[in-house]
Design a protein around this motif. Structure first.
Motif, PDB file in Angstrom:
ATOM      1  N   THR A  94       0.822  -1.219   0.000  1.00 20.19           N
ATOM      2  CA  THR A  94       0.000   0.000   0.000  1.00 20.19           C
ATOM      3  C   THR A  94       0.853   1.264   0.000  1.00 20.19           C
ATOM      4  OG1 THR A  94      -0.150   0.101   2.425  1.00 20.19           O
ATOM      5  CG2 THR A  94      -1.871  -1.151   1.250  1.00 20.19           C
ATOM      6  N   ASP A  95       0.244   2.339  -0.486  1.00 17.75           N
ATOM      7  CA  ASP A  95       0.817   3.683  -0.394  1.00 17.75           C
ATOM      8  C   ASP A  95      -0.086   4.512   0.516  1.00 17.75           C
ATOM      9  OD1 ASP A  95       2.990   3.318  -2.096  1.00 17.75           O
ATOM     10  OD2 ASP A  95       1.821   3.803  -3.885  1.00 17.75           O
ATOM     11  N   MET A  96       0.520   5.360   1.346  1.00 14.80           N
ATOM     12  CA  MET A  96      -0.246   6.200   2.264  1.00 14.80           C
ATOM     13  C   MET A  96      -0.070   7.670   1.900  1.00 14.80           C
ATOM     14  SD  MET A  96      -0.156   6.293   6.449  1.00 14.80           S
ATOM     15  CE  MET A  96       1.570   6.802   6.557  1.00 14.80           C
ATOM     16  N   PHE A  97      -1.177   8.400   1.894  1.00 15.77           N
ATOM     17  CA  PHE A  97      -1.185   9.833   1.611  1.00 15.77           C
ATOM     18  C   PHE A  97      -1.916  10.521   2.761  1.00 15.77           C
ATOM     19  CE2 PHE A  97      -1.136   7.440  -2.292  1.00 15.77           C
ATOM     20  CZ  PHE A  97      -0.138   8.049  -3.059  1.00 15.77           C
ATOM     21  N   GLN A  98      -1.336  11.606   3.279  1.00 13.42           N
ATOM     22  CA  GLN A  98      -1.922  12.260   4.444  1.00 13.42           C
ATOM     23  C   GLN A  98      -2.413  13.666   4.107  1.00 13.42           C
ATOM     24  OE1 GLN A  98      -0.273   9.872   8.147  1.00 13.42           O
ATOM     25  NE2 GLN A  98       0.668  11.872   7.956  1.00 13.42           N
ATOM     26  N   VAL A  99      -3.537  14.031   4.733  1.00 14.12           N
ATOM     27  CA  VAL A  99      -4.197  15.316   4.493  1.00 14.12           C
ATOM     28  C   VAL A  99      -4.376  16.027   5.818  1.00 14.12           C
ATOM     29  CG1 VAL A  99      -6.239  16.440   3.512  1.00 14.12           C
ATOM     30  CG2 VAL A  99      -5.462  14.247   2.580  1.00 14.12           C
ATOM     31  N   GLY A 100      -4.111  17.334   5.843  1.00 16.46           N
ATOM     32  CA  GLY A 100      -4.322  18.082   7.079  1.00 16.46           C
ATOM     33  C   GLY A 100      -3.942  19.537   6.939  1.00 16.46           C
ATOM     34  N   ARG A 101      -4.098  20.280   8.028  1.00 16.20           N
ATOM     35  CA  ARG A 101      -3.798  21.709   8.038  1.00 16.20           C
ATOM     36  C   ARG A 101      -2.317  21.984   8.221  1.00 16.20           C
ATOM     37  NH1 ARG A 101      -3.892  24.863  12.556  1.00 16.20           N
ATOM     38  NH2 ARG A 101      -4.947  23.191  13.677  1.00 16.20           N
ATOM     39  N   SER A 102      -1.588  21.023   8.792  1.00 10.11           N
ATOM     40  CA  SER A 102      -0.169  21.224   9.070  1.00 10.11           C
ATOM     41  C   SER A 102       0.639  21.312   7.774  1.00 10.11           C
ATOM     42  CB  SER A 102       0.366  20.063   9.911  1.00 10.11           C
ATOM     43  OG  SER A 102       1.773  20.138  10.040  1.00 10.11           O
ATOM     44  N   THR A 103       1.681  22.129   7.817  1.00 15.00           N
ATOM     45  CA  THR A 103       2.599  22.210   6.675  1.00 15.00           C
ATOM     46  C   THR A 103       3.833  21.342   6.890  1.00 15.00           C
ATOM     47  OG1 THR A 103       3.625  24.181   7.645  1.00 15.00           O
ATOM     48  CG2 THR A 103       1.862  24.544   6.046  1.00 15.00           C
ATOM     49  N   GLU A 104       3.834  20.540   7.963  1.00 19.60           N
ATOM     50  CA  GLU A 104       4.972  19.655   8.222  1.00 19.60           C
ATOM     51  C   GLU A 104       5.055  18.576   7.139  1.00 19.60           C
ATOM     52  OE1 GLU A 104       5.220  18.231  12.266  1.00 19.60           O
ATOM     53  OE2 GLU A 104       4.340  20.091  13.026  1.00 19.60           O
ATOM     54  N   SER A 105       6.251  18.001   6.989  1.00 21.79           N
ATOM     55  CA  SER A 105       6.529  17.099   5.872  1.00 21.79           C
ATOM     56  C   SER A 105       5.640  15.861   5.779  1.00 21.79           C
ATOM     57  CB  SER A 105       8.002  16.672   5.896  1.00 21.79           C
ATOM     58  OG  SER A 105       8.304  16.050   7.130  1.00 21.79           O
ATOM     59  N   PRO A 106       5.087  15.304   6.877  1.00 24.28           N
ATOM     60  CA  PRO A 106       4.234  14.116   6.699  1.00 24.28           C
ATOM     61  C   PRO A 106       2.934  14.390   5.947  1.00 24.28           C
ATOM     62  CG  PRO A 106       5.003  14.270   8.972  1.00 24.28           C
ATOM     63  CD  PRO A 106       5.344  15.566   8.304  1.00 24.28           C
ATOM     64  N   ILE A 107       2.552  15.660   5.840  1.00 22.34           N
ATOM     65  CA  ILE A 107       1.295  15.995   5.161  1.00 22.34           C
ATOM     66  C   ILE A 107       1.552  16.166   3.661  1.00 22.34           C
ATOM     67  CG2 ILE A 107      -0.530  17.735   4.938  1.00 22.34           C
ATOM     68  CD1 ILE A 107      -0.795  15.968   7.395  1.00 22.34           C
ATOM     69  N   ALA A 152      -9.425   8.185   9.818  1.00 23.34           N
ATOM     70  CA  ALA A 152      -9.320   9.447  10.547  1.00 23.34           C
ATOM     71  C   ALA A 152      -7.930   9.559  11.162  1.00 23.34           C
ATOM     72  CB  ALA A 152     -10.386   9.513  11.636  1.00 23.34           C
ATOM     73  N   ALA A 153      -7.427  10.769  11.234  1.00 23.48           N
ATOM     74  CA  ALA A 153      -6.131  11.117  11.846  1.00 23.48           C
ATOM     75  C   ALA A 153      -4.963  10.734  10.950  1.00 23.48           C
ATOM     76  CB  ALA A 153      -5.953  10.482  13.226  1.00 23.48           C
ATOM     77  N   GLY A 154      -3.905  11.530  11.039  1.00 19.65           N
ATOM     78  CA  GLY A 154      -2.686  11.254  10.291  1.00 19.65           C
ATOM     79  C   GLY A 154      -1.505  11.183  11.246  1.00 19.65           C
ATOM     80  N   PHE A 155      -0.455  10.510  10.831  1.00 21.60           N
ATOM     81  CA  PHE A 155       0.761  10.401  11.652  1.00 21.60           C
ATOM     82  C   PHE A 155       1.529  11.717  11.611  1.00 21.60           C
ATOM     83  CE2 PHE A 155      -0.167   5.997  10.381  1.00 21.60           C
ATOM     84  CZ  PHE A 155      -0.139   5.362  11.625  1.00 21.60           C
ATOM     85  N   ASP A 156       2.000  12.170  12.766  1.00 23.27           N
ATOM     86  CA  ASP A 156       2.738  13.436  12.835  1.00 23.27           C
ATOM     87  C   ASP A 156       4.216  13.223  12.497  1.00 23.27           C
ATOM     88  OD1 ASP A 156       3.936  12.327  15.095  1.00 23.27           O
ATOM     89  OD2 ASP A 156       2.725  13.482  16.518  1.00 23.27           O
ATOM     90  N   SER A 157       5.029  14.239  12.742  1.00 21.74           N
ATOM     91  CA  SER A 157       6.456  14.170  12.379  1.00 21.74           C
ATOM     92  C   SER A 157       7.206  13.105  13.173  1.00 21.74           C
ATOM     93  CB  SER A 157       7.117  15.535  12.593  1.00 21.74           C
ATOM     94  OG  SER A 157       6.540  16.480  11.715  1.00 21.74           O
ATOM     95  N   SER A 158       6.645  12.702  14.311  1.00 22.39           N
ATOM     96  CA  SER A 158       7.244  11.628  15.104  1.00 22.39           C
ATOM     97  C   SER A 158       6.654  10.270  14.755  1.00 22.39           C
ATOM     98  CB  SER A 158       7.032  11.902  16.606  1.00 22.39           C
ATOM     99  OG  SER A 158       7.594  13.142  16.965  1.00 22.39           O
ATOM    100  N   LYS A 159       5.888  10.230  13.662  1.00 21.90           N
ATOM    101  CA  LYS A 159       5.222   9.006  13.189  1.00 21.90           C
ATOM    102  C   LYS A 159       4.196   8.480  14.196  1.00 21.90           C
ATOM    103  CE  LYS A 159       9.130   7.502  10.324  1.00 21.90           C
ATOM    104  NZ  LYS A 159      10.055   6.392  10.019  1.00 21.90           N
TER     105      LYS A 159
END
Length: 415
Positions: A94-107, A152-159
């Motif tokens: 699988t490939d994972m794509f994250q969506v959110g308001r943050s401009t950090e790299s995981p998004i 729901a929810a995405g992984f942050d910069s600390s995964k």
């Protein structure tokens, strides 16, 4: 909803998203990961993850140690003395794509609050966004049919995904933990796909682990809704994703292949203008402006009385009172109502068919095909934390009037 390039049609990993409320591009232009459309392509190397080891932790220090191991994990804080940490391991399929308001790299796709009427500009300040910084994640299979699932929810910069004490969370009968984000991720799958025959579906809430629930009593209530066992988190062509501040339209590659193109919409614009519609009073010829000038009112711009649909050129008479500046009396039929400039709906991804632009949304004046106008006119979109109302997909303005849209009545040239 917003879309700019039609590159989504060639996407190989499920589809993409179009932001509701923007007619083809963001007000300040599409920049980097902040744009009106995000295309999902098969990644060079799989980055998906799947649940593996579960730890029950009694001290915050131990919980922090596990979440800092470099692996993805979801932490469920049950009390001061107990946290359940679910570790995730690499998933080569699988490939994972994250969506959110943050401009950090995981998004991968940065979204901001949609302002009704596309009035969001540098001067518009949103005091407090209701969109989560790490709102949701979409996981796509790397092999056909490239099924896409939303969580729901995405992984942050600390995964890490962290659900605190106050977050809605629970243990399922099979033993695995699950929960909801503060304002939730809502999804609505249309009945009949995204076609001329489509009808609105039912809004549901998606959990952190991808289960489907009925809506909570209020958007951020701690009590979850009821599990809907016969529904899944698989995205379909035309699925709507609401992040409490922005609504996204999911279009699949196959769906976009059968959608009218930007060239087709431009051809329809030229066809209307070639018919030389006239103002029935001033007898001057009217013309829809080119798509790249869709925000500038021009001299030949068609205007319409939205209570009756009669199309005119701009004029400054017919005011009913000083207080209601936009309430005008149509000189053709004497109907009183809003009088606004007409704008062609430029985002092809919002059209359910390739019909001519004959109907306008009220009260914004965006014009599209009859079936597209009627489809969006009956879709209840989440508004704020508890309300639902129909809105124009091109500018997010709340719709009004008897049917939320009106059939336009053009007058051809007298000669």
């Amino acid at each position: 909803m917003h879309c700019k390039e039609m590159g989504l049609g060639s996407c190989r990993a499920g589809g993409g998203e179009l932001l509701l409320g923007y007619n083809g591009s963001l007000p300040n232009g599409d920049r980097g990961r902040r744009k009106s459309r995000f295309a999902l392509y098969k990644r060079p190397k799989a980055n998906g993850v799947k649940p593996s080891t579960v730890h029950v932790i009694s001290t915050p220090q131990a919980s922090k140690a596990i979440s800092c191991k470099g692996q993805h994990s979801i932490s469920y804080t049950l009390s001061r003395n107990q946290t359940v940490v679910v570790e995730y391991t690499h998933d080569k399929d699988t490939d994972m794509f994250q969506v959110g308001r943050s401009t950090e790299s995981p998004i991968d796709f940065v979204v901001t609050d949609t302002i009704s009427g596309s009035q969001n500009n540098d001067e518009t300040q949103i005091t407090q966004s209701t969109i989560s910084r790490f709102a949701c994640r979409i996981v796509c299979d790397r092999s056909p049919p490239y099924t896409a699932r939303i969580f729901a929810a995405g992984f942050d910069s600390s995964k890490n995904i962290f659900l605190g004490e106050k977050a809605a969370k629970w243990k399922n009968p099979d033993g695995h933990m699950d929960g909801l984000t503060t304002n939730g991720v809502l999804v609505m799958h249309p009945k009949g796909g995204f076609t001329e025959e489509s009808k609105p579906g039912v809004w549901r809430e998606i959990s952190v682990c991808g289960d489907v629930y009925t809506l909570r009593e209020t958007r951020s209530a701690q009590q979850r809704g009821k599990l809907v066992e016969n529904e899944t988190n698989v995205l379909q062509d035309g699925s709507l994703i609401d992040l409490c501040g922005a609504t996204l339209l999911w279009r699949t590659a196959d769906g976009l292949f059968h959608t009218p193109t930007q060239k087709h919409i431009e051809a329809l614009r030229q066809e209307i203008n070639a018919a030389r519609p006239q103002c029935p009073v001033g007898l001057n010829t009217l013309a829809f402006p080119s798509i790249n000038r869709k925000d500038v009112v021009e001299e030949k711009q068609p205007w319409a009385y939205l209570s009756c649909g009669h199309v005119h050129g701009y004029h400054n008479w017919g005011h009913r009172s000083d207080t209601e500046a936009n309430e005008r009396e149509c000189p053709m039929c004497r109907t009183i109502g809003p009088y606004v400039p007409l704008w062609l709906g430029c985002e092809a991804g919002f059209y359910v068919d390739a019909g001519p632009p004959t109907h306008a949304f009220t009260p914004c004046g965006h014009v599209c095909s009859e079936k597209s106008a009627k489809y969006w006119s009956q879709i209840p979109l989440p508004h704020g934390t508890h309300a639902f109302h129909a809105a124009c997909p091109f500018c997010a303005t709340q719709l009004s009037g008897e049917h939320n849209c009106v059939k336009l009545i053009f007058q051809g040239p007298i000669d």
